[in-house]
Design a protein around this motif. Sequence first.
Motif, PDB file in Angstrom:
ATOM      1  N   VAL A 123     -84.773  61.847  69.863  1.00 17.58           N
ATOM      2  CA  VAL A 123     -84.584  60.415  69.547  1.00 17.58           C
ATOM      3  C   VAL A 123     -83.849  59.921  70.614  1.00 17.58           C
ATOM      4  N   LYS A 124     -82.747  60.533  71.095  1.00 18.68           N
ATOM      5  CA  LYS A 124     -81.923  60.088  72.117  1.00 18.68           C
ATOM      6  C   LYS A 124     -82.629  60.173  73.306  1.00 18.68           C
ATOM      7  N   SER A 125     -83.676  60.581  73.778  1.00 19.64           N
ATOM      8  CA  SER A 125     -84.261  60.607  74.926  1.00 19.64           C
ATOM      9  C   SER A 125     -84.883  59.211  75.153  1.00 19.64           C
ATOM     10  N   VAL A 126     -85.161  58.301  74.063  1.00 16.79           N
ATOM     11  CA  VAL A 126     -85.490  56.897  74.252  1.00 16.79           C
ATOM     12  C   VAL A 126     -84.535  56.322  75.066  1.00 16.79           C
ATOM     13  N   ALA A 127     -83.248  56.721  74.629  1.00 13.81           N
ATOM     14  CA  ALA A 127     -82.069  55.895  75.411  1.00 13.81           C
ATOM     15  C   ALA A 127     -82.125  56.281  76.708  1.00 13.81           C
ATOM     16  N   VAL A 128     -82.188  57.525  77.097  1.00 11.44           N
ATOM     17  CA  VAL A 128     -82.309  57.835  78.377  1.00 11.44           C
ATOM     18  C   VAL A 128     -83.560  57.319  79.323  1.00 11.44           C
ATOM     19  N   MET A 129     -84.551  57.299  78.604  1.00  5.33           N
ATOM     20  CA  MET A 129     -85.710  56.535  79.369  1.00  5.33           C
ATOM     21  C   MET A 129     -85.258  54.987  79.713  1.00  5.33           C
ATOM     22  N   LYS A 130     -84.680  54.447  78.731  1.00  8.59           N
ATOM     23  CA  LYS A 130     -84.325  53.032  78.927  1.00  8.59           C
ATOM     24  C   LYS A 130     -83.264  52.949  80.144  1.00  8.59           C
ATOM     25  N   ASN A 131     -82.399  53.758  80.028  1.00 12.32           N
ATOM     26  CA  ASN A 131     -81.456  53.880  81.296  1.00 12.32           C
ATOM     27  C   ASN A 131     -82.130  54.103  82.676  1.00 12.32           C
ATOM     28  N   ASN A 132     -83.150  55.247  82.707  1.00  9.47           N
ATOM     29  CA  ASN A 132     -83.921  55.550  83.676  1.00  9.47           C
ATOM     30  C   ASN A 132     -84.842  54.003  84.131  1.00  9.47           C
ATOM     31  N   LEU A 133     -85.195  53.318  83.218  1.00 11.85           N
ATOM     32  CA  LEU A 133     -85.896  52.183  83.658  1.00 11.85           C
ATOM     33  C   LEU A 133     -84.996  51.112  84.109  1.00 11.85           C
ATOM     34  N   ALA A 134     -83.886  50.963  83.515  1.00  8.59           N
ATOM     35  CA  ALA A 134     -82.800  50.130  84.179  1.00  8.59           C
ATOM     36  C   ALA A 134     -82.501  50.353  85.630  1.00  8.59           C
ATOM     37  N   SER A 144     -88.939  74.009  48.603  1.00 11.86           N
ATOM     38  CA  SER A 144     -87.887  73.045  49.133  1.00 11.86           C
ATOM     39  C   SER A 144     -88.673  71.778  49.684  1.00 11.86           C
ATOM     40  N   VAL A 145     -87.825  70.708  49.664  1.00 12.05           N
ATOM     41  CA  VAL A 145     -88.380  69.532  50.354  1.00 12.05           C
ATOM     42  C   VAL A 145     -87.123  68.802  51.083  1.00 12.05           C
ATOM     43  N   ILE A 146     -87.175  68.726  52.441  1.00 14.00           N
ATOM     44  CA  ILE A 146     -86.095  68.253  53.268  1.00 14.00           C
ATOM     45  C   ILE A 146     -86.742  67.344  54.214  1.00 14.00           C
ATOM     46  N   PRO A 147     -86.893  66.303  53.762  1.00 17.78           N
ATOM     47  CA  PRO A 147     -87.636  65.063  54.789  1.00 17.78           C
ATOM     48  C   PRO A 147     -86.553  64.365  55.722  1.00 17.78           C
ATOM     49  N   ASN A 148     -87.206  63.783  56.735  1.00 20.82           N
ATOM     50  CA  ASN A 148     -86.220  62.996  57.350  1.00 20.82           C
ATOM     51  C   ASN A 148     -86.145  61.541  56.700  1.00 20.82           C
ATOM     52  N   ALA A 149     -85.082  60.744  56.916  1.00 21.08           N
ATOM     53  CA  ALA A 149     -84.889  59.578  56.440  1.00 21.08           C
ATOM     54  C   ALA A 149     -86.203  58.436  56.997  1.00 21.08           C
ATOM     55  N   GLY A 150     -87.407  58.843  56.738  1.00 21.59           N
ATOM     56  CA  GLY A 150     -88.410  58.022  56.762  1.00 21.59           C
ATOM     57  C   GLY A 150     -88.954  58.418  58.393  1.00 21.59           C
ATOM     58  N   LEU A 151     -90.091  57.699  59.094  1.00 23.39           N
ATOM     59  CA  LEU A 151     -90.397  57.948  60.239  1.00 23.39           C
ATOM     60  C   LEU A 151     -89.641  56.903  61.126  1.00 23.39           C
ATOM     61  N   PRO A 152     -89.278  57.506  62.310  1.00 19.82           N
ATOM     62  CA  PRO A 152     -88.165  56.998  63.176  1.00 19.82           C
ATOM     63  C   PRO A 152     -88.931  55.656  63.624  1.00 19.82           C
ATOM     64  N   GLU A 153     -88.071  54.707  63.584  1.00 15.88           N
ATOM     65  CA  GLU A 153     -88.582  53.380  64.432  1.00 15.88           C
ATOM     66  C   GLU A 153     -87.232  53.016  65.319  1.00 15.88           C
ATOM     67  N   LEU A 154     -87.358  52.041  66.090  1.00 17.22           N
ATOM     68  CA  LEU A 154     -86.429  51.732  67.193  1.00 17.22           C
ATOM     69  C   LEU A 154     -86.158  50.248  66.772  1.00 17.22           C
ATOM     70  N   LEU A 155     -85.023  50.018  66.485  1.00 10.92           N
ATOM     71  CA  LEU A 155     -84.400  48.579  66.155  1.00 10.92           C
ATOM     72  C   LEU A 155     -83.372  48.288  67.286  1.00 10.92           C
ATOM     73  N   ASP A 156     -83.376  47.250  67.527  1.00 10.16           N
ATOM     74  CA  ASP A 156     -82.541  46.469  68.606  1.00 10.16           C
ATOM     75  C   ASP A 156     -82.191  47.497  69.496  1.00 10.16           C
ATOM     76  N   GLY A 157     -83.025  48.300  70.232  1.00 14.12           N
ATOM     77  CA  GLY A 157     -82.858  49.127  71.093  1.00 14.12           C
ATOM     78  C   GLY A 157     -82.133  50.596  70.811  1.00 14.12           C
TER      79      GLY A 157
END
Length: 886
Positions: free
Chosen positions: A784-795, A249-262
Amino acid sequence: MNRLLHELTRRVLVVDGAMGTSIHACDCSLERDYLGKENCSEILLETRPDTIQSIHESFLDAGCDCIETNTFGANALVLADFEIPERSRDFNRIGAQVARQACDKFATPDRPRFVLGSMGPGTKLLTLGNTTWNEMLASYTEQALGLIEGGVDALQIETCQDLLQVKCAVNACINALHQSGKTHLDIPIFVSVTIETTGTMLLGTEISAAAEALRGYPIASLGLNCATGPEEMTDHVRWLTEHWDRAVSVIPNAGLPELLDGEPSYPLGPEPFAEALLRFVEQGGVNIVGGCCGTTPEHIRALTEAIDGRPSAPITKSPPPRGCTSLFSGIEYRQDTSFLIVGERTNTNGSRKFKRLLNDEDFDGLVSMGRELIQDGSHVLDVCVDYVGRDGVRDIREVVSRFAQQLAAPMMVDSTQIDVLEEGLRHAPGKCIINSMNLEEGEEKLGEICRLASAYGAGVVAGTIDEDPEEAMAKTAERKIAIAERICDLAVNKFGLHPSDILFDPLVLPITTGVDADRRLALETIEGIRLIAERLPECQTMIGLSNVSFGLNPATRQVLNSAFLHECLEAGLTGAIVHASKILPRNKIDEARWDAAMDLIYDRRREGFDPLTVFIELFDDNESTAGEQRERLADLPLEERLQRHIIDGEMGDLEPTINEAMTNYKPLEIINDHLLAGMKVVGELFGSGQMQLPFVLQSAQVMKSSVALLEPHMDKADTQSKGTMVLATVQGDVHDIGKNLVDIILSNNGFNVINLGIKQTLPNILKAYHEHNADAIGLSGLLVKSVAVMKNNLADLAQQGIKAPVILGGAALNRAYAENELREVYQSTYYGRDAFAGLEFMNRLAAGELAVIDEEVAQRSAKRAEVVAKIAGGGDASSGGTATET
Ligand code: THG
């Protein structure tokens, strides 16, 4: 036959896309829907079953054959983090029912739809001792029982990071099926492991080792999911399609995650994603495809259209020959130009030193002995802690878990006690060899050891011993082969072992006693090897070589052992328990001695000629043994030795080395100039994927011990902590493996770390920051959503006027995003690629170099902006692309 298994033989099946991504996209409220338990998406099965069902339906509508239940984290070990471990069974049953209802809406007689019961890895690494085998087994058994009750078509053990966890989960599935009156033929078990961008599983396991360790289990498929896109999976998929003899079986992600426009995003759109998987299918051997993180119904629609019910392209599979494995890699039972070398000295019955170290509970010393045997050429270690009066179960646990993490060689777990064997196997992630079983106590006892071999996925040594009260141990070739044939029949036909996983030991006994009855023992063993090799060609042979020469002096033993080994190999022997550095090749043995050894081995007694006496007389009483020219740590110059202790994670002789160093250098110089240099190499090896995580932890441990030894000799000013970091996994995230690694690396290098744990809110973090007067804050998160949490913390930090340096790390983050976007939110943001980057940052911070770091960040940032501008302006895009990690 299970309908799903039947369909698998006909065509490539498509599995659904990301559940998590879809859940994040819907309007679930923390209080009403999650009942305040953020990120516990299984709760939605009760509060929002319609939402979950409609997500399933969106994928079924897109055309997939199989959907995965929303039960990825629904096991008691994970649910305990949310204080609801007792809900596991219900969540799994409901999860299966909800998925089943969705399937029922779409299924037609010639287009069935299937429910795969998702079983994720949880947050505890069994191999690292975060939980116990029994606890994890119970947790997974309960989960599998719920899934089976709810009516799944298959059990899907997925996103696996730790081999021991997989073995435990497979056992749980088999238990649960058994308890439900079913077998793996009614409800098949699928396994899917996660290969990181480093090219191995999280703890360093190569795909080939994973396959070998899992091959003995009744699993219907093995494959890959998560961590990377299809591209990065190419080599591993190819290996599986060529060598794994069941479904792939081969069940990949849709590529390696990137951060675009936040916003975190997965770069592969539906078309390229489907094309990449189609290429795998066309190359042949892939039977199941689907999507993991970041894949939407559109991805699955494109995939279904591309695959279009085609049969899996046929491919010639050549399963590699059998062997055993460590946590990291495998070794075949049969060596082309050599034999399977099993180190004999990690055995309380085989070495006085090993026995003494065990009794002193000097576990580091035991590990050092194991490391030495590997350096001497042993492929496998015979590990035996049998010791009258000691707690063998505890001892084997302590020793095997250390060997498993710190040594790269597979283990032969050696004991006369079944409970000791089992405890050892429960702590060994790879495929072990059990030493040993026989028929002395009858077929039932043999069956019990075969059961261990099946449950823990191991090979097994079988001694040619039976119930005969007169001569249990077979001493003639005829009896050796007769018992071997009987054991083979039982083990294979009654107890289900594969013949190549049986290693017959035709028994080596001393020919040094002078007793007439013993004279022929060696030649009968050689003949026994020949017969076993001839008549049971699929099985292996294994002997305890050194037994042959008990009682002689070391130099005499060395020659007899070497000569006897030579003859055994000629007869077809495939492996031996030996002291590798003491084996001499034939051309290194004096001819007269060689001939005398042959006369002894083949019992060429004549009137007035006793080969035993003649042989012994060729040696001086205190002649030293030959060989052993290996470069020992002790022979290296001091400075190099200090570094090597750290790089090799070698505890043995650390104290004398440190003491010696103190006669030449100041304690602080030793740390800064030599030990840290070693740590830097460790960091580089880790960063480039050449050193696996458990070894890094061991190096850090040696660093810590070194500093502890030096501390009493340092000036007061020097012993003060170099600085303090408050460290936390951000709110909503329970992943702490990376964070804990940072803790270990920093605290072992002289920093004070306030590790707050998982799911930490900013107020908590700030409270600790002020309380401990910390120098920096470290935030970690895997989701992935932790990045948004970090951003809020930084703000929030910016708003409160805080100026603390905040260093961010975690799988979903990258340098460009941290240094460009997040720095705009909060000026003192830094990026830590891994624990070593964190260490370097803290060292530089302590040295007052923050301004220099800021300057470097600004330069990188400017360069990135330049590249982006160029692309936007239609410039030479090939020179830049998106700025990626360097
Ligand atoms: N078959 C199987 N397993 C085995 C044996 C076997 N395991 C144990 C043993 N036999 C093989 N291992 C050894 C290990 C050490 C020695 C002999 C066999 C040995 N040791 C020295 C001694 O006792 O004099 C060294 C002592 C020391 O260093 O203190 O000879 O047959 N399946």
